[in-house]
Design a protein around this motif. Sequence first.
Motif, PDB file in Angstrom:
ATOM      1  N   SER A  60       0.831  -1.200   0.000  1.00 54.44           N
ATOM      2  CA  SER A  60       0.000   0.000   0.000  1.00 54.44           C
ATOM      3  C   SER A  60       0.866   1.251   0.000  1.00 54.44           C
ATOM      4  N   ASN A  61       0.829   2.007  -1.098  1.00 53.77           N
ATOM      5  CA  ASN A  61       1.598   3.243  -1.203  1.00 53.77           C
ATOM      6  C   ASN A  61       0.812   4.431  -0.658  1.00 53.77           C
ATOM      7  N   LYS A  62       1.532   5.396  -0.141  1.00 52.99           N
ATOM      8  CA  LYS A  62       0.898   6.600   0.402  1.00 52.99           C
ATOM      9  C   LYS A  62       0.597   7.635  -0.670  1.00 52.99           C
ATOM     10  N   GLU A  63       1.164   7.437  -1.852  1.00 53.75           N
ATOM     11  CA  GLU A  63       0.916   8.326  -2.980  1.00 53.75           C
ATOM     12  C   GLU A  63       0.957   7.521  -4.262  1.00 53.75           C
ATOM     13  N   ASN A  64       0.444   8.116  -5.329  1.00 53.33           N
ATOM     14  CA  ASN A  64       0.457   7.450  -6.623  1.00 53.33           C
ATOM     15  C   ASN A  64       1.855   7.574  -7.228  1.00 53.33           C
ATOM     16  N   VAL A  65       2.606   6.477  -7.188  1.00 51.75           N
ATOM     17  CA  VAL A  65       3.997   6.510  -7.648  1.00 51.75           C
ATOM     18  C   VAL A  65       4.126   6.137  -9.122  1.00 51.75           C
ATOM     19  N   GLY A  66       3.004   5.829  -9.773  1.00 56.81           N
ATOM     20  CA  GLY A  66       3.045   5.472 -11.178  1.00 56.81           C
ATOM     21  C   GLY A  66       3.106   3.967 -11.393  1.00 56.81           C
ATOM     22  N   PHE A  67       2.918   3.579 -12.650  1.00 59.62           N
ATOM     23  CA  PHE A  67       2.838   2.159 -13.005  1.00 59.62           C
ATOM     24  C   PHE A  67       4.193   1.468 -12.906  1.00 59.62           C
ATOM     25  N   SER A  68       5.239   2.089 -13.422  1.00 55.82           N
ATOM     26  CA  SER A  68       6.561   1.455 -13.438  1.00 55.82           C
ATOM     27  C   SER A  68       7.089   1.209 -12.026  1.00 55.82           C
ATOM     28  N   ASN A  71       5.072  -1.486 -10.096  1.00 52.91           N
ATOM     29  CA  ASN A  71       5.437  -2.835 -10.528  1.00 52.91           C
ATOM     30  C   ASN A  71       6.801  -3.239  -9.990  1.00 52.91           C
ATOM     31  N   ASN A  72       7.747  -2.326 -10.020  1.00 55.47           N
ATOM     32  CA  ASN A  72       9.090  -2.628  -9.538  1.00 55.47           C
ATOM     33  C   ASN A  72       9.092  -2.982  -8.054  1.00 55.47           C
ATOM     34  N   GLN A  73       8.230  -2.341  -7.284  1.00 52.03           N
ATOM     35  CA  GLN A  73       8.148  -2.658  -5.862  1.00 52.03           C
ATOM     36  C   GLN A  73       7.840  -4.133  -5.646  1.00 52.03           C
ATOM     37  N   ALA A  74       6.902  -4.653  -6.417  1.00 54.05           N
ATOM     38  CA  ALA A  74       6.525  -6.064  -6.280  1.00 54.05           C
ATOM     39  C   ALA A  74       7.591  -6.981  -6.866  1.00 54.05           C
ATOM     40  N   ILE A  75       8.168  -6.592  -7.999  1.00 53.93           N
ATOM     41  CA  ILE A  75       9.199  -7.424  -8.626  1.00 53.93           C
ATOM     42  C   ILE A  75      10.384  -7.610  -7.676  1.00 53.93           C
ATOM     43  N   LYS A  76      10.737  -6.546  -6.964  1.00 56.21           N
ATOM     44  CA  LYS A  76      11.833  -6.634  -5.994  1.00 56.21           C
ATOM     45  C   LYS A  76      11.485  -7.567  -4.836  1.00 56.21           C
ATOM     46  N   GLU A 194      11.646   3.802 -14.319  1.00 59.08           N
ATOM     47  CA  GLU A 194      10.684   4.583 -13.551  1.00 59.08           C
ATOM     48  C   GLU A 194      10.532   6.017 -14.042  1.00 59.08           C
ATOM     49  N   GLU A 195      11.308   6.401 -15.065  1.00 52.64           N
ATOM     50  CA  GLU A 195      11.083   7.697 -15.706  1.00 52.64           C
ATOM     51  C   GLU A 195       9.731   7.725 -16.408  1.00 52.64           C
ATOM     52  N   PHE A 196       9.287   6.544 -16.843  1.00 50.60           N
ATOM     53  CA  PHE A 196       7.970   6.421 -17.465  1.00 50.60           C
ATOM     54  C   PHE A 196       6.945   6.251 -16.354  1.00 50.60           C
ATOM     55  N   PHE A 197       6.037   7.208 -16.229  1.00 53.45           N
ATOM     56  CA  PHE A 197       5.075   7.175 -15.130  1.00 53.45           C
ATOM     57  C   PHE A 197       3.976   6.153 -15.361  1.00 53.45           C
TER      58      PHE A 197
END
Length: 288
Positions: A60-68, A71-76, A194-197
């Motif tokens: 659960s993120n506290k802000e909208n960090v974008g799609f990339s 996804n990276n959070q879960a991949i890690k 992550e440059e791509f939102f």
Amino acid sequence: MDLSVVIVNYNTKKLTIDCIQSILDSKLNVQYEIFVVDNASSDGSVEQIQSMFPEVNVISNKENVGFSKANNQAIKACNSRYVLLLNSDTIVNENTLDEMIHFMDVESNVGAVGCEVNLPDGTLDKACHRGFPNPEASLYYIIGLAKKFPNSPKYNSYHKSYMNMHEVHDIDCLVGAFMMVRREVIEQVGLLDEEFFMYGEDIDWCYRIKEAGWRIVYNPTVSIVHYKGASSRRKPFKIVYEFHRAMYLFHKKHFKTKYNFLVNGVVYTGIILKLTFATISNLLKRVR
């Protein structure tokens, strides 16, 4: 673990719940896990998903960090043989995931695979089958030559619909709504940029995967349903901006050095004009 399914959620509670249920209903014959990364939804998604599916890993993120980044959070956090990026607004058919894992096990030189992605009306979501958007392909697409000559490899290199859409074949770009990637590939080429939102990250990933020598394959023997654009309807101006910004980022990253300054200037000018027209169109719709 054989498969980690990664779903990014942003105010699409009902759709995400249906998506998760479709995975559970698949009754997979492999070990798998599901990650849901929530980008600060305000519709009670996190609480509902945790209540209904305690086996699902929720970030659960506290802000909208974008799609990339989401996804990276879960991949890690996962350590499976395959990672599947799956949109929250999709429904997985019963045999899709098992068949795709089997395909990847057999085809060891395939770095990423996508399936047939259908819209609710049964038509193909063309984004699941694309060529790289170089200046020529993008020009022919924008001015309508791709639509006028759909069977031409020259003019329709954007969606490549001249290929046999009923057979398994190599392709340039898959869509982030359904993209299964081999763990070794992620370790070699890195995570999503992550440059791509929100847009373009799937094309960029595919480009890097092919550059590293892996095959990217379109496998239409199985399919999913994509209720396209569910989470992007809520902030149209933000979405329009990020869509065009992704065009700029991708060209700058991969094509800028391959073309002279005149071509690059035309590309950047075209992106600005397209963004301007799209913004004006959105404003007029809001006024109406």
